[in-house]
Design a protein around this motif. Structure first.
Motif, PDB file in Angstrom:
ATOM      1  N   LEU A  11       0.840  -1.206   0.000  1.00 52.37           N
ATOM      2  CA  LEU A  11       0.000   0.000   0.000  1.00 52.37           C
ATOM      3  C   LEU A  11       0.872   1.252   0.000  1.00 52.37           C
ATOM      4  O   LEU A  11       0.614   2.214  -0.714  1.00 52.37           O
ATOM      5  N   LYS A  12       1.921   1.205   0.802  1.00 52.82           N
ATOM      6  CA  LYS A  12       2.800   2.359   0.941  1.00 52.82           C
ATOM      7  C   LYS A  12       3.469   2.732  -0.383  1.00 52.82           C
ATOM      8  O   LYS A  12       3.718   3.898  -0.679  1.00 52.82           O
ATOM      9  N   LYS A  13       3.737   1.726  -1.203  1.00 53.50           N
ATOM     10  CA  LYS A  13       4.407   1.978  -2.485  1.00 53.50           C
ATOM     11  C   LYS A  13       3.432   2.382  -3.589  1.00 53.50           C
ATOM     12  O   LYS A  13       3.837   2.611  -4.726  1.00 53.50           O
ATOM     13  N   SER A  14       2.145   2.400  -3.269  1.00 60.11           N
ATOM     14  CA  SER A  14       1.132   2.631  -4.298  1.00 60.11           C
ATOM     15  C   SER A  14       0.774   4.100  -4.443  1.00 60.11           C
ATOM     16  O   SER A  14       0.898   4.881  -3.506  1.00 60.11           O
ATOM     17  N   THR A  15       0.326   4.423  -5.656  1.00 58.82           N
ATOM     18  CA  THR A  15      -0.138   5.777  -5.952  1.00 58.82           C
ATOM     19  C   THR A  15      -1.559   5.707  -6.494  1.00 58.82           C
ATOM     20  O   THR A  15      -1.835   4.971  -7.442  1.00 58.82           O
ATOM     21  N   VAL A  37      -2.180   4.212   2.004  1.00 54.08           N
ATOM     22  CA  VAL A  37      -1.804   4.289   0.586  1.00 54.08           C
ATOM     23  C   VAL A  37      -0.761   5.412   0.452  1.00 54.08           C
ATOM     24  O   VAL A  37      -1.039   6.561   0.794  1.00 54.08           O
ATOM     25  N   GLY A  38       0.440   5.048  -0.017  1.00 53.13           N
ATOM     26  CA  GLY A  38       1.608   5.925   0.105  1.00 53.13           C
ATOM     27  C   GLY A  38       1.519   7.264  -0.579  1.00 53.13           C
ATOM     28  O   GLY A  38       1.947   8.281  -0.045  1.00 53.13           O
ATOM     29  N   THR A  39       0.963   7.295  -1.781  1.00 54.87           N
ATOM     30  CA  THR A  39       0.839   8.564  -2.497  1.00 54.87           C
ATOM     31  C   THR A  39      -0.599   8.748  -2.961  1.00 54.87           C
ATOM     32  O   THR A  39      -1.140   7.909  -3.684  1.00 54.87           O
ATOM     33  N   GLY A 106      -4.006   3.448 -10.025  1.00 58.49           N
ATOM     34  CA  GLY A 106      -5.453   3.377 -10.234  1.00 58.49           C
ATOM     35  C   GLY A 106      -6.065   4.764 -10.082  1.00 58.49           C
ATOM     36  O   GLY A 106      -5.452   5.673  -9.519  1.00 58.49           O
ATOM     37  N   ILE A 107      -7.274   4.896 -10.635  1.00 53.17           N
ATOM     38  CA  ILE A 107      -7.996   6.172 -10.579  1.00 53.17           C
ATOM     39  C   ILE A 107      -9.318   5.945  -9.850  1.00 53.17           C
ATOM     40  O   ILE A 107     -10.058   5.011 -10.189  1.00 53.17           O
ATOM     41  N   VAL A 108      -9.599   6.785  -8.889  1.00 55.62           N
ATOM     42  CA  VAL A 108     -10.909   6.727  -8.242  1.00 55.62           C
ATOM     43  C   VAL A 108     -11.795   7.797  -8.858  1.00 55.62           C
ATOM     44  O   VAL A 108     -11.449   8.973  -8.883  1.00 55.62           O
ATOM     45  N   ASP A 109     -12.931   7.359  -9.386  1.00 59.25           N
ATOM     46  CA  ASP A 109     -13.899   8.273  -9.970  1.00 59.25           C
ATOM     47  C   ASP A 109     -14.790   8.811  -8.849  1.00 59.25           C
ATOM     48  O   ASP A 109     -15.689   8.117  -8.377  1.00 59.25           O
ATOM     49  N   ALA A 110     -14.491  10.031  -8.436  1.00 58.90           N
ATOM     50  CA  ALA A 110     -15.310  10.695  -7.416  1.00 58.90           C
ATOM     51  C   ALA A 110     -15.857  11.990  -8.003  1.00 58.90           C
ATOM     52  O   ALA A 110     -15.974  13.006  -7.334  1.00 58.90           O
ATOM     53  N   MET A 111     -16.178  11.926  -9.310  1.00 62.23           N
ATOM     54  CA  MET A 111     -16.662  13.097 -10.032  1.00 62.23           C
ATOM     55  C   MET A 111     -18.164  13.264  -9.843  1.00 62.23           C
ATOM     56  O   MET A 111     -18.831  12.404  -9.292  1.00 62.23           O
ATOM     57  N   ASP A 112     -18.675  14.380 -10.354  1.00 61.33           N
ATOM     58  CA  ASP A 112     -20.113  14.605 -10.253  1.00 61.33           C
ATOM     59  C   ASP A 112     -20.754  14.756 -11.629  1.00 61.33           C
ATOM     60  O   ASP A 112     -21.856  15.239 -11.759  1.00 61.33           O
ATOM     61  N   ASN A 113     -20.019  14.333 -12.673  1.00 60.90           N
ATOM     62  CA  ASN A 113     -20.597  14.450 -14.017  1.00 60.90           C
ATOM     63  C   ASN A 113     -20.009  13.376 -14.927  1.00 60.90           C
ATOM     64  O   ASN A 113     -18.876  12.922 -14.719  1.00 60.90           O
TER      65      ASN A 113
END
Ligand SMILES: [Zn+2]
Lengths: 235, 92
Positions: A11-15, A37-39, A106-113
């Motif tokens: 986790l620490k090495k992850s972005t 999560v490191g970064t 990875g990308i977290v989709d926390a958008m509103d559109n």
């Protein structure tokens, strides 16, 4: 311990890029920071407003007027000083998207559109990293995990965007969906459990009921399809 | 024959979440949903456009399988079918 020192190290090495520091971005960022999560790169172009505070639990009353990403970074760093938080105050568009994501895991989709969501979906496909989708409205929410070329992408599942509206929201719903997204990120990074791939998780807080809809890759999908030239016209 | 129709999220608020529709066999799926939805104008308008076609973002599942919206007119319901009508949400 659930995943041992090795897992913690991983986790620490992850972005992870969190696109949006609002209703969904708040719980996702808090849980990923707390998990180590490191970064964490958190991206948003907005300032904190009073009307955000009923759900955007990263921000406090005294943050009103600040950049959301700065307010977010401050809280995340105080929860976990050992991680690195990038506060990126910008609009995600076709020009900025790829470089913002960079070499993230990875990308977290926390958008509103959906316009920006489709863009993130394209970037995820291009650079072959997962997109953790979440969306909410009132007491209702949905989430799914997209592993490009392996599972249904956002366009396979939602070829057409739901209408743009000023959506009603209660803070607990992004809490539920954001927690699901953060769970997915952690499992993916640790390579454990069963991901929400090819499944759309749907949550009805009003009835306190959760369902899942099985979804599949669409070979004619305009984002990830293998038969782009033969795509049927959808009316 | 009986078909179970489940409306999700705001569709359910307007039309009821779980409905057993009686119909004669061979009815087209879109006509059946139209008939059930017509008891509430707001609910109907949320699902269908002014031409009576499904709004393009609506997701329809039949017995757990997603329907291509282009096929919704052609598909005939059968006794015991379970149809789910789901509106994706977009907020964050
Ligand atoms: Zn696709």
């Amino acid at each position: 311990m659930l995943f041992g020192e090795e897992g913690q190290e991983r986790l620490k090495k992850s972005t992870i890029v969190i696109a949006g520091a609002g209703g969904l971005g708040s719980p996702v960022a808090l849980y990923l920071a707390a998990a180590g999560v490191g970064t964490i790169k958190i991206v948003d172009n907005d300032l904190v407003e009073q009307s955000n505070l009923n759900r955007q639990i990263l921000h406090n009353d005294r943050d009103i007027g600040k950049k959301k990403v700065d307010s977010a970074a401050e809280k995340l760093q105080s929860i976990n000083p050992d991680i690195s938080v990038w506060a990126i105050h910008t609009t995600i568009d076709t020009i900025t998207a790829t470089s913002l994501v960079g070499n993230a895991d990875g990308i977290v989709d926390a958008m509103d559109n959906f316009a920006t969501r489709y863009l993130l979906n394209d970037v995820a496909i291009t650079i072959k990293i997962p997109l953790f989708h979440g969306a909410i409205r009132g007491f209702y929410g949905q989430a799914t995990t997209i592993i490009p070329k392996k599972s249904a992408c956002l366009r396979c599942i939602f070829p057409k965007a739901p209408p743009q509206e000023v959506f009603p929201v209660i803070g607990v719903t992004p809490g539920v969906i954001g927690a699901v997204q953060a769970t997915e990120v952690i499992k993916y990074l640790l390579n454990i459990g069963g991901l929400l791939t090819n499944r759309l998780f749907i949550w009805d807080g009003m009835q306190a009921s959760a369902e899942e809809i099985h979804v599949e890759r669409d070979p004619h999908c305009e984002a990830c399809g293998t038969k782009k030239g033969m795509r049927r016209k959808r009316t | 024959m009986n078909v179970r129709i489940r409306f999700f999220a705001q569709f359910g608020e307007l039309l009821g979440t779980d409905i057993i529709a009686e119909s004669s066999s061979g009815v087209a799926l879109d006509s059946l949903i139209k008939e059930v939805a017509s008891k509430n104008k707001e609910g109907y308008d949320a699902i269908f456009d002014e031409h009576g076609s499904f709004r393009e973002f609506v997701i329809i599942m039949r017995n757990g399988k997603r329907l291509d919206m282009a096929d919704a007119k052609k598909v005939r319901v059968a006794d015991g079918d379970e149809i789910a009508v789901f509106p994706p949400v977009a907020g964050g």
